[in-house]
Design a protein around this motif. Structure first.
Motif, PDB file in Angstrom:
ATOM      1  N   ALA A 251       0.856  -1.180   0.000  1.00 16.18           N
ATOM      2  CA  ALA A 251       0.000   0.000   0.000  1.00 16.18           C
ATOM      3  C   ALA A 251       0.897   1.235   0.000  1.00 16.18           C
ATOM      4  O   ALA A 251       1.735   1.403   0.895  1.00 16.18           O
ATOM      5  CB  ALA A 251      -0.905   0.002   1.228  1.00 16.18           C
ATOM      6  N   LEU A 252       0.730   2.087  -1.003  1.00 15.63           N
ATOM      7  CA  LEU A 252       1.561   3.284  -1.130  1.00 15.63           C
ATOM      8  C   LEU A 252       0.914   4.404  -0.321  1.00 15.63           C
ATOM      9  O   LEU A 252      -0.023   5.061  -0.778  1.00 15.63           O
ATOM     10  CB  LEU A 252       1.702   3.670  -2.601  1.00 15.63           C
ATOM     11  CG  LEU A 252       2.213   2.557  -3.534  1.00 15.63           C
ATOM     12  CD1 LEU A 252       2.348   3.071  -4.958  1.00 15.63           C
ATOM     13  CD2 LEU A 252       3.539   1.977  -3.040  1.00 15.63           C
ATOM     14  N   THR A 253       1.412   4.606   0.880  1.00 13.92           N
ATOM     15  CA  THR A 253       0.801   5.588   1.780  1.00 13.92           C
ATOM     16  C   THR A 253       1.690   6.790   2.062  1.00 13.92           C
ATOM     17  O   THR A 253       1.234   7.757   2.664  1.00 13.92           O
ATOM     18  CB  THR A 253       0.434   4.927   3.122  1.00 13.92           C
ATOM     19  OG1 THR A 253       1.639   4.494   3.775  1.00 13.92           O
ATOM     20  CG2 THR A 253      -0.494   3.732   2.914  1.00 13.92           C
ATOM     21  N   ASN A 254       2.966   6.735   1.643  1.00 14.77           N
ATOM     22  CA  ASN A 254       3.870   7.869   1.868  1.00 14.77           C
ATOM     23  C   ASN A 254       4.942   7.887   0.782  1.00 14.77           C
ATOM     24  O   ASN A 254       5.004   7.002  -0.076  1.00 14.77           O
ATOM     25  CB  ASN A 254       4.482   7.826   3.276  1.00 14.77           C
ATOM     26  CG  ASN A 254       5.287   6.552   3.535  1.00 14.77           C
ATOM     27  OD1 ASN A 254       5.949   6.028   2.638  1.00 14.77           O
ATOM     28  ND2 ASN A 254       5.241   6.051   4.765  1.00 14.77           N
ATOM     29  N   ASP A 255       5.793   8.895   0.824  1.00 16.78           N
ATOM     30  CA  ASP A 255       6.812   9.057  -0.220  1.00 16.78           C
ATOM     31  C   ASP A 255       7.818   7.921  -0.222  1.00 16.78           C
ATOM     32  O   ASP A 255       8.318   7.521  -1.286  1.00 16.78           O
ATOM     33  CB  ASP A 255       7.539  10.394  -0.027  1.00 16.78           C
ATOM     34  CG  ASP A 255       6.668  11.591  -0.376  1.00 16.78           C
ATOM     35  OD1 ASP A 255       5.647  11.383  -1.080  1.00 16.78           O
ATOM     36  OD2 ASP A 255       6.996  12.715   0.054  1.00 16.78           O
TER      37      ASP A 255
END
Length: 340
Positions: A251-255
């Motif tokens: 899950a891409l939740t931050n940089d």
């Protein structure tokens, strides 16, 4: 509802970009990650087994150590190569680790994968019988292992033993009641899945499978799971079997997530050769923002068919980042899919 675990390959590398630079690093970090995962509510900590490689190899000391540091999380393998194993000695190790963890061991075993060395199992002292292949030998070792885990006596006692014996034939000790029901077969083909079902094992299906129809991995795995369950039921087993599939899901939740795994947004299955004759389909990685990830995973037929999902983790990125990866799935994805 699904059980959600992690699967670590236990890679280590001495290069400066790795946070796991030695075998000792991997072992200690694996224990720490299992403890952190239990605190997050993850259901299982599973570890790959590869010989002659800079990866996790000897599973039972690690499983026992995790069992002593945790209280709820399932502890397992995915998978132990049975070509390398003495099934009686393995039954002793497994029994001890299961007792230490109070019955939380979930052992994945299999014929094994392509190796680092040529016929490494011969170097461990194992040789196929006349007319056997190495795969036949692995299945023979497995059948012996399953039989002795049942706990029946089979060894004739010495009439002048060092210590008093119970009456009758002797069994492997320590014996852990119920462990026989927590053995999984890692299957890459429909035929071996059916064989596992007939023997009453649980089923593990990985991120690759023998390409038998040319269909996407998740479709072939769903059909494999159906064939397994039919064989299991047809053999007369009454316990409800378990089935796991492994996936790389981020899950891409931050940089930082986007820097590590954003390139996998458009990942697709691909086909390759495991050896000179075996064509295999390798599953895609799933990497996207949580709402998009939910949509993608909802269409994965094998995940829907399985009761357990094992998330492959990039262990060289360290305990903290991997705990974040797991927490992101539990928090942002699993509830939306009804897994929690």
């Amino acid at each position: 509802m699904k059980k959600i675990g992690f699967l670590s390959f236990g890679h280590w590398s001495p290069n400066e970009h790795s946070l796991a630079r030695s075998a000792a690093d991997v072992l200690h970090q694996s224990i720490d990650l299992a403890v952190a995962a239990e605190e997050l509510g993850v259901d299982g900590a599973y570890f790959r087994v590869h010989h002659f490689a800079r990866q996790a190899a000897s599973p039972f000391p690690l499983l026992a150590a995790i069992g002593a540091r945790t209280s709820k999380i399932e502890i397992g393998t995915g998978v132990i190569d049975m070509r390398y194993e003495n099934p009686l000695y393995m039954a002793e190790d497994a029994g001890a680790a299961d007792l230490i963890s109070a019955g939380r061991l979930q052992l994945g075993i299999s014929r094994g994968s392509p190796e680092q060395v040529i016929e490494g199992w011969r170097l461990f002292g194992h040789h196929p019988a006349p007319g056997e292949t190495d795969a036949d030998m692995a299945r023979r070792h497995t059948e012996v292992f399953l039989k002795v885990l049942g706990g029946e006596g089979f060894a004739t006692p010495n009439p002048r033993p060092m210590f008093p014996n119970p009456p009758g034939l002797l069994r492997i000790e320590p014996h852990s009641e119920g462990l026989r029901d927590r053995i999984w077969w890692g299957s890459s083909s429909n035929a071996t899945a059916v064989w596992a079902g007939e023997l009453g094992m649980n089923l593990q299906s990985s991120t690759l499978k023998t390409d038998e129809t040319g269909e996407p991995l998740h479709v072939q795995q769903r059909k494999q799971i159906e064939a397994y369950r039919e064989a299991y039921k047809g053999a007369g087993h009454t316990r409800e079997p378990r089935v796991s599939v492994s996936r790389s899901i981020f899950a891409l939740t931050n940089d930082l997530d986007r820097a590590y795994f954003g390139r996998d947004r458009n990942s697709r299955d691909h086909v390759g050769m495991l050896d000179d004759t075996t064509r295999a389909v390798f599953g895609r990685s799933y990497a996207a923002e949580p709402d998009k990830l939910v949509e993608l995973l909802r269409d994965d037929e094998a995940i829907q068919a399985a009761d357990t999902l094992l998330l492959t983790v990039p262990n060289q990125l360290g305990v903290d980042y991997n705990a974040h990866v797991l927490e992101s799935i539990l928090t942002h994805v699993a509830p939306e899919l009804g897994w929690r």
